[in-house]
Design a protein around this motif. Structure first.
Motif, PDB file in Angstrom:
ATOM      1  N   LEU A   1       7.385  -0.413 -13.055  1.00 55.03           N
ATOM      2  CA  LEU A   1       7.710   0.746 -12.228  1.00 55.03           C
ATOM      3  C   LEU A   1       6.568   1.747 -12.160  1.00 55.03           C
ATOM      4  N   ASP A   2       5.606   1.623 -13.041  1.00 55.95           N
ATOM      5  CA  ASP A   2       4.443   2.493 -12.987  1.00 55.95           C
ATOM      6  C   ASP A   2       3.489   2.086 -11.869  1.00 55.95           C
ATOM      7  N   GLN A   3       3.743   0.927 -11.258  1.00 56.28           N
ATOM      8  CA  GLN A   3       2.918   0.430 -10.158  1.00 56.28           C
ATOM      9  C   GLN A   3       3.725   0.443  -8.856  1.00 56.28           C
ATOM     10  N   GLY A   4       3.868   1.606  -8.267  1.00 58.20           N
ATOM     11  CA  GLY A   4       4.536   1.709  -6.969  1.00 58.20           C
ATOM     12  C   GLY A   4       6.025   1.952  -7.026  1.00 58.20           C
TER      13      GLY A   4
ATOM     14  N   VAL B   1       0.856  -1.182   0.000  1.00 57.64           N
ATOM     15  CA  VAL B   1       0.000   0.000   0.000  1.00 57.64           C
ATOM     16  C   VAL B   1       0.891   1.230   0.000  1.00 57.64           C
ATOM     17  N   GLY B   2       0.797   2.044  -1.044  1.00 63.16           N
ATOM     18  CA  GLY B   2       1.632   3.237  -1.169  1.00 63.16           C
ATOM     19  C   GLY B   2       0.815   4.499  -1.337  1.00 63.16           C
ATOM     20  N   SER B   3       1.528   5.635  -1.525  1.00 63.00           N
ATOM     21  CA  SER B   3       0.933   6.970  -1.676  1.00 63.00           C
ATOM     22  C   SER B   3       0.280   7.452  -0.385  1.00 63.00           C
ATOM     23  N   LEU B   4       0.781   6.982   0.747  1.00 63.27           N
ATOM     24  CA  LEU B   4       0.335   7.477   2.049  1.00 63.27           C
ATOM     25  C   LEU B   4       1.229   8.645   2.466  1.00 63.27           C
ATOM     26  N   PRO B   5       0.864   9.404   3.499  1.00 60.08           N
ATOM     27  CA  PRO B   5       1.737  10.483   3.977  1.00 60.08           C
ATOM     28  C   PRO B   5       3.093   9.930   4.418  1.00 60.08           C
TER      29      PRO B   5
ATOM     30  N   VAL C   1      -1.982   0.275  -4.750  1.00 57.68           N
ATOM     31  CA  VAL C   1      -2.266  -0.999  -4.072  1.00 57.68           C
ATOM     32  C   VAL C   1      -1.982  -2.136  -5.040  1.00 57.68           C
ATOM     33  N   LEU C   2      -1.186  -3.109  -4.619  1.00 58.81           N
ATOM     34  CA  LEU C   2      -0.944  -4.290  -5.433  1.00 58.81           C
ATOM     35  C   LEU C   2      -0.526  -5.455  -4.554  1.00 58.81           C
ATOM     36  N   PHE C   3      -0.892  -6.656  -4.973  1.00 56.42           N
ATOM     37  CA  PHE C   3      -0.445  -7.865  -4.291  1.00 56.42           C
ATOM     38  C   PHE C   3       1.012  -8.131  -4.651  1.00 56.42           C
ATOM     39  N   ILE C   4       1.772  -8.591  -3.684  1.00 56.02           N
ATOM     40  CA  ILE C   4       3.174  -8.905  -3.914  1.00 56.02           C
ATOM     41  C   ILE C   4       3.431 -10.354  -3.519  1.00 56.02           C
TER      42      ILE C   4
END
Length: 597
Positions: A253-256, A135-139, A203-206
């Motif tokens: 790289l466009d995903q996170g 989960v990214g793009s948080l503060p 958001v993406l599954f890893i």
């Protein structure tokens, strides 16, 4: 469209054996409609009720009980002649393999799967598999407790995660685990459309790499692809590599950005990385690796480059070429990565100090842009080169043109034409770079440098600039300067007399004016000037610029010289299993780990 789809999936068959169907979701009801040759595909791209229809490539089932498959001796895109095998509804995969081995007259030992990427194996010690999510793009710069609170408030009881595995506060990102796969799916559907402080979450599954399943001699390959580089080439390269390797070790790289991939491989003792993009993409991944390397078992993996950018100067120095061309053999590229030699790349800290202030430099800093206030200097990590004056001015003009109409800058030829046009417009015109030598003072290793009449300064870490030009030139035995190298702890300082001089360097008609070689440089700028670091330009206010060696030396992979290739004959296929084992060592993750998600 059918023919294009067959090429994309490496299927060599008659288009008449396939058809397209449109699948749409209307109020939860999924319908599928077969398309005829007269249907217009343009109308299918229109969004209805917030969702666009999906197209499926279907095989024309003329007789579902029997048929014929084609088996190739190598990859489907090679020139090998396939062997047809008749099958029916009762034949097994094992029987097909036995028949294929017999037809190709191959020994059974070659059933060590060269192409079979997935297989079933009994789990002797069943354990509960966790679903992991990025989960990214948080503060940025919050505590783990705060990130947990933020994510929990977005979810309901049916989609709650079990724990937070890792927090990357400087990136505003967290990796969470779910013990219930259904809860993970519900959480993904909620979070992927959620915004926080007006920013859409990433958001993406890893996947998870089971270290105990990897043989000791394996060195998995982590692949990053910048799908925005090289027009549509990045997308094509990503699709091809996901077919050759396990798709879960090829990261978009466009995903996170680079962080999800680096996190997945953070517990491996040894691995290699392949960056598919331009010089800016390489710098992006290296900066991210600097930030989280201390939290990884392997802090400096060897890195190879598949050039997709415009200049690709670092790629040229490392012998990977000036640019990927459609149709290049990516399988051979993977083999070359396995055989490449490790070399070191010096990296440099560039600090821009406000006028009238002096700041001590921390060479252990690992931030690519650590400005934290108006009274703090901007700090960058330089990998390739740093420019002041006419070179940076042209780079800034190109950057502004691309920002204005980004859709036009989708191939290298057009990009270079724009660069040329920018240079032609500067010819014969008075610019703010005229007599640059009167506006700057340069100290190299605490000695004042005497400057001739110049319009630009280049500081080089590598021997390639401007899409393959060498401003420093080859070393002269009677010259006071040493041969330039990217791992000698020295920078080369070069003077530029104007746009015409730049063109002569690009055409290999002239070299730059050699001024000095040094490990520490201080530049005083009396006026605002255009500057660029690794191709990223901007207008810099007057003040001090300090360039010093960073402690963060990168490990790169340099392509070895070509060896004479052996003829690809059938006897060679049966005897050469080393290449097959090498390719298998690149594969790191089994697909069954994420199959349920």
């Amino acid at each position: 469209m059918i023919e294009a789809a067959l090429r994309a999936y490496l299927i060599k068959d008659e288009a008449s054996n396939y058809y397209l169907s449109s699948v749409s979701d209307t109020d939860g009801e999924i319908t599928e409609k077969r398309l005829s040759e007269l249907d217009n595909l343009t109308s299918l791209t229109k969004v209805s009720m917030g969702k666009a229809p999906s197209l499926f490539l279907r095989y024309e089932d003329k007789d579902t009980r029997r048929g014929t498959i084609k088996v190739f001796s190598g990859d489907p895109d090679t020139t090998s002649v396939p062997r047809p095998i008749s099958i029916n509804s009762h034949i097994s995969v094992e029987e097909v393999i036995e028949m294929a081995l017999h037809k190709f007259r191959i020994d059974n030992s070659l059933k060590q799967m060269k192409q079979t990427r997935y297989y079933l194996r009994k789990n002797e010690q069943p354990t509960m598999e966790l679903a992991r999510m990025y989960v990214g793009s948080l503060p940025i710069n919050l505590s783990e407790f705060k990130y947990k609170q933020i994510i929990q408030k977005m979810l309901d009881e049916d989609s709650m995660f079990a724990s937070i595995d890792m927090v990357y506060a400087q990136y505003g990102s967290a990796c969470v685990s779910f013990s219930d796969h259904e809860a993970a799916v519900k959480a993904y559907k909620i979070l992927k459309d959620t915004t926080y402080e007006d920013k859409l979450l990433t958001v993406l599954f890893i996947p998870e790499i089971h270290l105990d399943k990897l043989p000791e001699d394996h060195c998995p390959l982590l692949v990053f692809v910048n799908t925005r580089s090289g027009g549509c080439q990045g997308i094509d390269v990503q699709d091809a590599l996901r077919k050759m390797l396990n798709p879960h070790q090829v990261f978009d790289l466009d995903q996170g950005g680079p962080l999800p991939g680096l996190h997945v491989f953070s517990q491996l003792k040894e691995y290699k990385a392949l960056i598919c993009g331009g010089d800016g993409t390489v710098g992006w991944v290296l900066s991210c690796l600097d930030d989280i390397g201390q939290e990884s078992v392997c802090s400096s993996p060897p890195i190879a480059v598949l050039p997709l950018g415009t200049g690709n100067d670092l790629s040229r120095v490392l012998k990977w070429g000036g640019g990927y061309q459609q149709g290049d053999d990516l399988y051979q590229m993977l083999q070359t990565v396995m055989e490449a030699e490790e070399v070191k790349l010096d990296r440099w800290t560039v600090v821009f100090e406000p006028e009238g202030k002096h700041t001590e430099i921390d060479n252990k800093s690992n931030s690519s842009n650590s400005s934290s206030g108006d009274d703090m200097p901007n700090l960058f990590v330089m990998n390739n080169y740093f420019g002041i004056g006419i070179d940076a001015d042209l780079c800034l003009g190109f950057h502004n043109a691309r920002e204005e109409k980004p859709e036009k800058f989708n191939n290298r030829v057009y990009n270079k034409i724009v660069y040329l046009r920018q240079g032609m417009q500067k010819l014969g015109r008075k610019t703010n770079c005229r007599e640059l030598n009167k506006e700057i003072l340069i100290d190299v290793d605490n000695k004042r440098l005497k400057l001739p009449t110049l319009e630009g300064i280049l500081i080089l870490n590598i021997s390639s600039w401007g899409s393959g030009a060498d401003p420093w030139g080859s070393s002269d035995t009677q010259d006071e300067f040493q041969r330039a190298s990217h791992d000698d702890g020295m920078l080369e300082i070069i003077g530029l007399t104007g746009v015409m001089h730049l063109g002569q360097i690009q055409g290999s008609l002239r070299n730059g004016i050699r001024l000095a070689q040094a490990s520490h440089i201080r530049i005083s700028m009396k006026t605002d000037m255009p500057v660029q670091v690794d191709g990223e330009p901007w207008m810099q206010l007057s003040g001090e610029v300090v360039v010093s060696r960073s402690a963060l030396q990168a490990t790169m992979l340099k392509k070895r010289k070509h060896r004479i290739a052996r003829r690809n004959t059938e006897p060679a296929i049966s005897g050469d299993s080393a290449a097959q084992r090498d390719q298998a060592k690149l594969v790191a993750v089994n697909s069954e780990e994420i199959a349920q998600i």
